[in-house]
Scaffold this active site. Structure first.
Site, PDB file in Angstrom:
ATOM      1  N   VAL A  19      30.266  34.905 -35.704  1.00 43.97           N
ATOM      2  CA  VAL A  19      31.726  34.853 -35.770  1.00 43.97           C
ATOM      3  C   VAL A  19      32.272  34.792 -34.346  1.00 43.97           C
ATOM      4  CG1 VAL A  19      31.998  36.033 -37.987  1.00 43.97           C
ATOM      5  CG2 VAL A  19      31.904  37.379 -35.900  1.00 43.97           C
ATOM      6  N   CYS A  20      33.385  34.101 -34.215  1.00 42.15           N
ATOM      7  CA  CYS A  20      34.018  34.011 -32.893  1.00 42.15           C
ATOM      8  C   CYS A  20      35.065  35.114 -32.799  1.00 42.15           C
ATOM      9  CB  CYS A  20      34.608  32.630 -32.651  1.00 42.15           C
ATOM     10  SG  CYS A  20      35.668  32.044 -33.968  1.00 42.15           S
ATOM     11  N   SER A  21      34.550  36.335 -32.698  1.00 40.63           N
ATOM     12  CA  SER A  21      35.401  37.517 -32.645  1.00 40.63           C
ATOM     13  C   SER A  21      34.689  38.608 -31.855  1.00 40.63           C
ATOM     14  CB  SER A  21      35.693  38.014 -34.062  1.00 40.63           C
ATOM     15  OG  SER A  21      36.391  39.241 -34.029  1.00 40.63           O
TER      16      SER A  21
END
Length: 79
Positions: A19-21
């Site tokens: 995830v891009c978090s």
């Protein structure tokens, strides 16, 4: 999403979660929840040293790695 994807993994198959978090709730806490609710799954060591250890995965960040913010984990299903 992890629960749905897990249904399609055969024994000894792998599932990569990315995830891009940078939020713990969207990264390592999702993996912790998944592993606590799904027997037969284990977290794997990722084949790179970038980022920092974050639970069963690794977190990469702009400040530490010069990347966008990411969380990655690799899981294997064993009977």
């Amino acid at each position: 999403l992890l629960d749905l994807a897990a249904e399609y993994v055969r024994p000894e198959g792998h599932l990569v979660y990315a995830v891009c978090s940078l939020l713990r709730e969207e990264g390592e806490m999702q993996i912790d929840r998944f592993l606590s609710q799904h027997t037969g799954w284990r977290a794997d060591t990722l084949p790179f040293a970038a980022g920092v250890e974050a639970g069963a995965g690794r977190r990469l960040s702009p400040a530490h790695d010069g990347t966008h913010g990411f969380f990655l984990a690799s899981l294997t299903y064993s009977w």
